[in-house]
Design an enzyme around this catalytic site. Structure first.
Site, PDB file in Angstrom:
ATOM      1  N   ARG A 102       0.882  -1.190   0.000  1.00  0.00           N
ATOM      2  CA  ARG A 102       0.000   0.000   0.000  1.00  0.00           C
ATOM      3  C   ARG A 102       0.904   1.219   0.000  1.00  0.00           C
ATOM      4  NH1 ARG A 102      -5.200   1.525   3.618  1.00  0.00           N
ATOM      5  NH2 ARG A 102      -6.047   0.162   2.040  1.00  0.00           N
ATOM      6  N   HIS A 129      -7.561   0.842  -6.287  1.00  0.00           N
ATOM      7  CA  HIS A 129      -7.743   0.011  -5.089  1.00  0.00           C
ATOM      8  C   HIS A 129      -8.409  -1.302  -5.535  1.00  0.00           C
ATOM      9  CE1 HIS A 129      -7.885  -1.084  -1.033  1.00  0.00           C
ATOM     10  NE2 HIS A 129      -8.697  -0.175  -0.512  1.00  0.00           N
ATOM     11  N   GLN A 132     -10.166  -3.774  -2.964  1.00  0.00           N
ATOM     12  CA  GLN A 132     -11.441  -3.276  -2.456  1.00  0.00           C
ATOM     13  C   GLN A 132     -12.553  -3.499  -3.471  1.00  0.00           C
ATOM     14  OE1 GLN A 132     -12.226  -1.647   0.652  1.00  0.00           O
ATOM     15  NE2 GLN A 132     -14.255  -2.158  -0.132  1.00  0.00           N
ATOM     16  N   ASP A 219     -17.038   7.577  -1.410  1.00  0.00           N
ATOM     17  CA  ASP A 219     -15.760   7.475  -0.699  1.00  0.00           C
ATOM     18  C   ASP A 219     -15.470   8.860  -0.120  1.00  0.00           C
ATOM     19  OD1 ASP A 219     -13.231   6.635   0.158  1.00  0.00           O
ATOM     20  OD2 ASP A 219     -12.308   6.785  -1.826  1.00  0.00           O
ATOM     21  N   CYS A 259     -16.254   1.904   1.006  1.00  0.00           N
ATOM     22  CA  CYS A 259     -15.053   1.107   1.321  1.00  0.00           C
ATOM     23  C   CYS A 259     -14.606   1.276   2.759  1.00  0.00           C
ATOM     24  CB  CYS A 259     -13.927   1.460   0.351  1.00  0.00           C
ATOM     25  SG  CYS A 259     -13.360   3.175   0.481  1.00  0.00           S
ATOM     26  N   ARG A 287     -13.651  -8.309   1.967  1.00  0.00           N
ATOM     27  CA  ARG A 287     -12.228  -8.056   1.706  1.00  0.00           C
ATOM     28  C   ARG A 287     -11.432  -9.327   1.988  1.00  0.00           C
ATOM     29  NH1 ARG A 287     -10.026  -2.955   1.759  1.00  0.00           N
ATOM     30  NH2 ARG A 287      -8.205  -4.122   1.050  1.00  0.00           N
TER      31      ARG A 287
HETATM   32  N1  NVA Z   1      -9.849   6.947  -1.205  1.00  0.00           N
HETATM   33  C1  NVA Z   1      -9.474   6.491   0.116  1.00  0.00           C
HETATM   34  C2  NVA Z   1      -9.723   5.022   0.272  1.00  0.00           C
HETATM   35  C3  NVA Z   1      -9.377   4.478   1.625  1.00  0.00           C
HETATM   36  C4  NVA Z   1      -9.578   3.013   1.715  1.00  0.00           C
HETATM   37  C5  NVA Z   1      -8.011   6.830   0.349  1.00  0.00           C
HETATM   38  O1  NVA Z   1      -7.205   6.657  -0.563  1.00  0.00           O
HETATM   39  O2  NVA Z   1      -7.693   7.292   1.459  1.00  0.00           O
HETATM   40  N1   CP Z   2     -11.122   0.106   2.740  1.00  0.00           N
HETATM   41  C1   CP Z   2      -9.841   0.008   3.107  1.00  0.00           C
HETATM   42  O1   CP Z   2      -8.913  -0.232   2.308  1.00  0.00           O
HETATM   43  O2   CP Z   2      -9.654   0.144   4.442  1.00  0.00           O
HETATM   44  P1   CP Z   2      -8.268   0.333   5.193  1.00  0.00           P
HETATM   45  O3   CP Z   2      -7.709   1.663   4.770  1.00  0.00           O
HETATM   46  O4   CP Z   2      -8.630   0.289   6.659  1.00  0.00           O
HETATM   47  O5   CP Z   2      -7.335  -0.783   4.812  1.00  0.00           O
END
Ligand code: NVA
Ligand code: CP
Length: 304
Positions: A102, A129, A132, A219, A259, A287
């Site tokens: 990540r 993502h 997800q 989101d 998500c 997930r």
């Molecule tokens: N768009 C959000 C998704 C988190 C799971 C981010 O990138 O923070």
């Molecule tokens: N939805 C998601 O990816 O959650 P986290 O940021 O908690 O991993």
């Protein structure tokens, strides 16, 4: 399947095959049928951003598959001090069977795959993502029976979630409509993929995108790494909210996904969130199952 870098790399058939395996693994999990398909394998998990769901579901999933997850915080690794990703990839390829990462840049994930020789799974970048959205598609299929022809509507930022939903939804035969403010549209590579497909539509007004939707998704307005833009984004995204009046435009049995984490009162009201909490937390649970399917596909000895 060699890697999961982005859904653009997969065919619709490959996505459906992951969802089918995810359903099977969920069934086995619920019925306590052991499935140690990755016994003896080790997955490194590099996190350059915070995570609750991704970290815990990958860690638990790897354990349930009989393998070992290794949490690698970038702050504690030399990569966090500037060691090049091409060296990190070549070193980790000597120890591990696969890497979940990540991070911010999609290029970093693509470079890990390019310079290493083990499978790489994208656990979120600014661009996409995929894990997800596999869970989202799995959840929609669970509730609605199939994906083909359903209308998915995403309200909000043309960022990682919108990008992956557009690609995953269209590849699975869904209609995808999105609404985003000008200046927050998806990047060119996503629009190049989607525009021209009669199943895709993009609007500025949420009300136009939500019409007759089978599933509404949103989101946060400011993603990880965009905290400094939070105030500017609150203004730009005002009105880009899933609330009761938007729900009234969708199909009466429309489902809602998020998500998580969610900001109640911003992209979704507390009322809509709680009314659809079962779907949203089933999505979070999925997930685990969807990622186990990905892990088996990329780390397993046999192509499942
Ligand atoms: N768009 C959000 C998704 C988190 C799971 C981010 O990138 O923070
Ligand atoms: N939805 C998601 O990816 O959650 P986290 O940021 O908690 O991993």
């Amino acid at each position: 399947m060699k890697h999961l870098l982005k859904l653009l790399d997969l065919s619709g058939e490959e996505i459906i095959s992951i969802l089918n395996l995810a359903d099977q693994l969920k069934y086995e999990n619920k019925h306590h049928i052991p499935h140690p398909l990755l016994a003896g394998k080790t997955l490194g998990m590099i996190f350059e951003k915070a995570s609750t769901r991704t970290r815990v579901s990958f860690e638990v999933g790897m354990n349930q598959l009989g393998g070992t997850p290794l949490f690698l915080s970038s702050g504690d690794m030399q990569i966090g001090r500037g060691e090049p990703v091409e060296d990190t990839a070549r070193v980790l390829s000597r120890y591990l069977d696969g890497i979940m990462i990540r991070t911010y840049s999609q290029e970093e994930v693509e470079n890990l795959a390019k310079f290493g020789n083990i499978p790489i799974i994208n656990g979120l970048t600014d661009f996409c993502h995929p894990c997800q959205v596999l869970a989202d598609l799995m959840t929609i299929r669970e509730y609605k029976g199939s994906l083909n022809g359903l209308k998915m509507c995403f309200i909000g930022d043309g960022n990682n979630m919108m990008n992956s939903l557009i690609v995953g939804g269209l590849k699975c035969g869904m209609q995808v409509s999105v609404a985003c403010p000008e200046g927050y549209r998806p990047p060119k590579v996503i629009l190049d993929f989607a525009e021209g497909n009669p199943d895709f539509s993009m609007f500025e007004k949420p009300e136009e995108a939500a019409k007759d939707a089978d599933v509404l998704i949103t989101d946060v307005w400011a993603s990880m790494g965009q905290e400094g833009e939070a105030e500017k984004r609150k203004k730009a995204f005002a009105g880009y909210q899933i609330n009761d009046s938007l729900m009234a435009l969708a199909k009466p049995d429309a489902m809602v996904l998020h998500c998580l984490p969610a900001h109640r009162g911003e992209e979704i009201t507390a009322e809509v969130f709680e009314k659809h909490a079962k779907e949203i937390f089933d999505e979070a649970e999925n997930r685990l199952h969807a990622q186990k399917a990905v892990l088996v596909k990329v780390l397993g000895d046999e192509e499942e």
